[in-house]
Design a protein around this motif. Structure first.
Motif, short mmCIF file in Angstrom:
data_model
loop_
_atom_site.label_atom_id
_atom_site.label_comp_id
_atom_site.label_asym_id
_atom_site.label_seq_id
_atom_site.Cartn_x
_atom_site.Cartn_y
_atom_site.Cartn_z
N UNK A 1 0.84 -1.20 0.00
CA UNK A 1 0.00 0.00 0.00
C UNK A 1 0.87 1.25 0.00
N UNK A 2 1.91 1.27 0.83
CA UNK A 2 2.81 2.42 0.86
C UNK A 2 3.50 2.62 -0.49
N UNK A 3 3.96 1.54 -1.08
CA UNK A 3 4.66 1.66 -2.37
C UNK A 3 3.72 2.16 -3.47
N UNK A 4 2.46 1.73 -3.44
CA UNK A 4 1.52 2.13 -4.49
C UNK A 4 1.01 3.56 -4.30
N UNK A 5 1.10 4.11 -3.09
CA UNK A 5 0.62 5.47 -2.83
C UNK A 5 1.75 6.45 -2.56
N UNK A 6 2.97 6.08 -2.88
CA UNK A 6 4.10 6.98 -2.63
C UNK A 6 4.05 8.22 -3.50
N UNK B 1 -3.32 16.01 -7.69
CA UNK B 1 -3.56 16.15 -9.14
C UNK B 1 -2.68 15.24 -9.98
N UNK B 2 -1.66 14.68 -9.38
CA UNK B 2 -0.75 13.83 -10.16
C UNK B 2 -1.42 12.49 -10.45
N UNK B 3 -1.45 12.06 -11.72
CA UNK B 3 -2.09 10.78 -12.03
C UNK B 3 -1.25 9.60 -11.55
N UNK B 4 -1.92 8.47 -11.44
CA UNK B 4 -1.23 7.26 -11.01
C UNK B 4 -0.22 6.82 -12.08
N UNK B 5 1.02 6.59 -11.71
CA UNK B 5 2.02 6.13 -12.69
C UNK B 5 1.61 4.81 -13.32
N UNK B 6 2.06 4.63 -14.54
CA UNK B 6 1.67 3.44 -15.30
C UNK B 6 2.22 2.17 -14.65
N UNK B 7 3.45 2.21 -14.13
CA UNK B 7 4.01 1.01 -13.51
C UNK B 7 3.25 0.64 -12.23
N UNK B 8 2.80 1.66 -11.48
CA UNK B 8 2.00 1.37 -10.28
C UNK B 8 0.66 0.76 -10.66
N UNK B 9 0.02 1.29 -11.72
CA UNK B 9 -1.26 0.75 -12.16
C UNK B 9 -1.11 -0.69 -12.62
N UNK C 1 -2.79 -4.12 -10.86
CA UNK C 1 -3.61 -5.07 -11.61
C UNK C 1 -3.03 -6.48 -11.54
N UNK C 2 -1.73 -6.60 -11.74
CA UNK C 2 -1.10 -7.92 -11.73
C UNK C 2 -1.15 -8.52 -10.32
N UNK C 3 -0.82 -7.72 -9.31
CA UNK C 3 -0.82 -8.24 -7.94
C UNK C 3 -2.21 -8.65 -7.48
N UNK C 4 -3.22 -7.82 -7.74
CA UNK C 4 -4.58 -8.17 -7.33
C UNK C 4 -5.09 -9.40 -8.07
N UNK C 5 -4.77 -9.49 -9.36
CA UNK C 5 -5.22 -10.65 -10.14
C UNK C 5 -4.58 -11.93 -9.63
N UNK C 6 -3.27 -11.90 -9.37
CA UNK C 6 -2.61 -13.09 -8.85
C UNK C 6 -3.14 -13.48 -7.48
#
Length: 271
Positions: free
Chosen positions: A42-47, A219-227, A231-236
């Motif tokens: 969670x911390x890594x995805x919201x940094x 205002x900063x959008x979510x980075x593509x690598x985080x997105x 998706x990959x982590x939740x799917x797995x």
């Protein structure tokens, strides 16, 4: 060791103490370690939203998971094991002949009257698996709200309101976890307690405040690598969880069919 000792301060001790309190409340090592690891993700995805989440791998997986969280979890679990086997003898304060006996009894007034062994049985059924995840998500949201509220309300980290909030939620969580455990473990109970409703209202109110104040703030959008990582982590995670639950259900059905076949054979022999 120089790097480790250089990072230890009052916040590290409070971090470990917080996880020790979580361990005393939840009393399940598997759930606690699962929450510890997922919180780092969670911390890594919201940094990109919260700058204090931007840490190196050393801080995430060594200082946080292994040192602070790990030590706190194991100390809390050890305390739970000690309280399970402790013999409780409650006497009136006036029944103790010495002054120190009366003082010790007065201090014990603020400790638990009794202690029960908690068995969450995470893989008992699909419903129990989802109920445990609901519990873990609630705890993660409580922790996440504290960081967003500090950022949006401009509350300094050392401000006393942060400690008051954590103390309030910790003491309330002791009762809430007990009520939730009884609700999902005993079929005779079909409603949650008043403390649980209060806990949910606090959680929802904090989230509403965050949603209201975060407008035009991040205002900063979510980075593509985080997105992609989410998706990959939740799917797995969903795939592995579904496969594990199906395997457990199949094993349970096989054992029940064998027991049923054995009972039928014994009744046939009796005839």
């Amino acid at each position: 060791w120089i790097n480790v000792l250089g990072q230890i301060d009052i916040f590290v001790l409070c971090h470990a103490l917080g996880w020790a309190m979580k361990a005393i409340v939840i009393r399940e090592r598997l759930i606690l370690w699962h929450m510890s690891v997922t919180w780092e993700f969670v911390e890594m995805s919201l940094s990109y939203k919260l700058p204090n989440f931007a840490e190196c791998w050393w801080d995430h997986w060594v200082m946080d998971v292994l040192v602070c969280n790990g030590v706190g979890i194991e100390v809390g679990i050890w305390m739970c094991r000690y309280l399970e086997v402790k013999e409780y003898k409650w006497l009136s304060v006036f029944d103790h002949p010495t002054f120190f006996g009366k003082l010790n009894r007065t201090i014990l007034q603020f400790t638990p009257e009794s202690w029960i062994r908690v068995e969450w049985n995470c893989f008992k059924s699909t419903r129990r698996y989802l109920e445990i995840h609901y519990l873990m998500i609630a705890f993660q949201l409580i922790d996440l709200n504290s960081f967003f509220l500090k950022r949006l309300l401009w509350v300094p980290t050392k401000h006393y309101m942060n400690a008051c909030r954590l103390l309030l939620l910790c003491t309330l969580g002791l009762v809430v976890i007990r009520q939730y455990y009884v609700l999902i473990s005993h079929p005779t109970y079909d409603r949650i307690g008043l403390h649980s409703w209060l806990f949910y209202l606090i959680l929802i109110t904090e989230m509403l405040v965050i949603f209201k104040l975060s407008k035009n703030e991040f205002t900063e959008p979510m980075p593509k690598d985080v997105r992609m990582g989410l998706w990959i982590g939740c799917s797995l995670y969903i795939i592995v969880s579904a496969a594990g639950l199906l395997y457990i259900s199949a094993c349970r059905c096989t054992s029940s069919s064998k027991n049923g076949g054995g009972d039928a054979g014994e009744s046939k022999k009796a005839r």
